[in-house]
Enzyme design. Structure first.
Site, PDB file in Angstrom:
ATOM      1  N   SER A  31      -4.919  -3.715  -2.053  1.00 20.69           N
ATOM      2  CA  SER A  31      -5.245  -3.983  -3.387  1.00 20.69           C
ATOM      3  C   SER A  31      -6.519  -4.791  -3.531  1.00 20.69           C
ATOM      4  CB  SER A  31      -3.760  -4.866  -3.737  1.00 20.69           C
ATOM      5  OG  SER A  31      -4.069  -5.142  -5.135  1.00 20.69           O
TER       6      SER A  31
ATOM      7  N   ASP B  73      -0.119   0.464  -6.172  1.00 19.70           N
ATOM      8  CA  ASP B  73      -0.569  -0.652  -5.268  1.00 19.70           C
ATOM      9  C   ASP B  73      -0.208  -0.771  -3.876  1.00 19.70           C
ATOM     10  OD1 ASP B  73      -1.114  -3.337  -4.460  1.00 19.70           O
ATOM     11  OD2 ASP B  73      -1.946  -3.620  -6.287  1.00 19.70           O
TER      12      ASP B  73
END
Length: 294
Positions: free
Chosen positions: A38, A183
């Site tokens: 991320s 993510d």
């Protein structure tokens, strides 16, 4: 000294990594290999591309974070239609602006695909919801019939940073069907394990946007929403916490930023500077006692 580095996820709180990177650069630590999830993936990619800390600061200072929130055109006329997009497209924002920004920043350093980087220099984590797999990019692209050498680093970053329900998932297609990627923090928010193959060529340093687990207060439950949030958090960190032991903690810089928002894209300059200062102070303190081991 050459080291390998792993950066955790944390959204906007990753400004704290700038302070950490400042100190590491001043102390002449050089990253040979980097990995991240991320927001940590963004920092890792910039380092792999050859960005100095001043260049990272400049790129982020010039960026209007809210410009990355590209609402679908159909949502402009009526505010509530963004929730329709969430239902049908699985995200409030498209994510194209985010990927385009990644592309522009990496292109300025001559980085377009993973073949433009030294092999093994950069590893990013994403989550394949369609097959329920944690994916390391570019290593696992062969599973989807994709040549890692030609795969866009900007697209890989977009896959690792696709916060569920916030940005639309990235879709990859092959003869077997469609695969949705979100993510990487869903399955591994701090992939400290990624370079642990039993043969360490250099010290491994982790940078994690939180306090050590044992120092965090117990979760308080006031309603069902709190319970759902706790369930989600427990699933997200369970894999990484199982790996991190006392042995590994001595090689991790814990940066306590739990009081700051992950998705506050209208973050002000004062908060940015506070986060950078936290990262800087924690890294200085850590390096005063760190004894790198192979």
């Amino acid at each position: 000294m050459e080291i390998d580095g792993v950066f955790s996820g944390g959204g906007i709180k990753a400004f704290a990594f700038i302070g950490a990177y400042q100190v590491l650069e001043e102390k002449n630590y050089q990253f040979k290999r980097v990995a991240g999830t991320s927001a940590g993936a963004i920092v890792a990619a910039f380092i792999a591309a050859g960005y100095t800390v001043k260049e990272v600061e400049r790129a982020l200072d010039e960026l209007n974070l809210k410009s990355l929130l590209d609402t679908p055109k159909k949502a402009f006329s009526l505010p509530f239609t963004k929730w329709i997009n969430l239902y049908f497209k699985f995200g409030l924002y498209k994510g194209d602006a985010l990927e385009n920004w990644f592309y522009q920043q990496l292109a300025s350093k001559g980085i377009y695909t993973f073949d433009d980087l030294p092999k093994g220099k950069l590893k990013l984590v994403t989550s394949d919801l369609s097959s329920g797999r944690m994916i390391v990019l570019p290593d696992d692209l062969g599973y989807y019939g994709i040549d890692w050498k030609t795969f866009s680093v900007a697209r890989a970053l977009r896959m690792s940073c696709g916060l569920p329900f916030f940005f639309e998932p990235v879709i990859l297609k092959n003869k077997k069907g469609e695969y949705l990627f979100v993510d990487g923090g869903i399955l591994s928010n701090f992939p400290m394990w990624i370079f642990d193959n039993g043969m360490k060529e250099r010290p491994l340093l982790g940078l994690k946007l939180s306090q050590p687990r044992e120092q965090l207060p117990p979760q308080q439950f006031k309603n069902g929403l709190n319970l759902f949030e706790a369930l989600f958090t427990a699933m997200r960190i369970a894999h990484d916490e199982r790996y991190i032991s006392r042995k590994h903690e001595k090689n991790i810089i814990f940066i306590p930023v739990e009081d700051y928002s992950t998705t506050k894209f209208d973050i002000d300059q004062e908060t940015k500077e506070l986060l950078i200062d936290i990262g800087r102070k924690k890294t200085e303190k850590f390096l005063n006692t760190w004894r790198p081991v192979f």
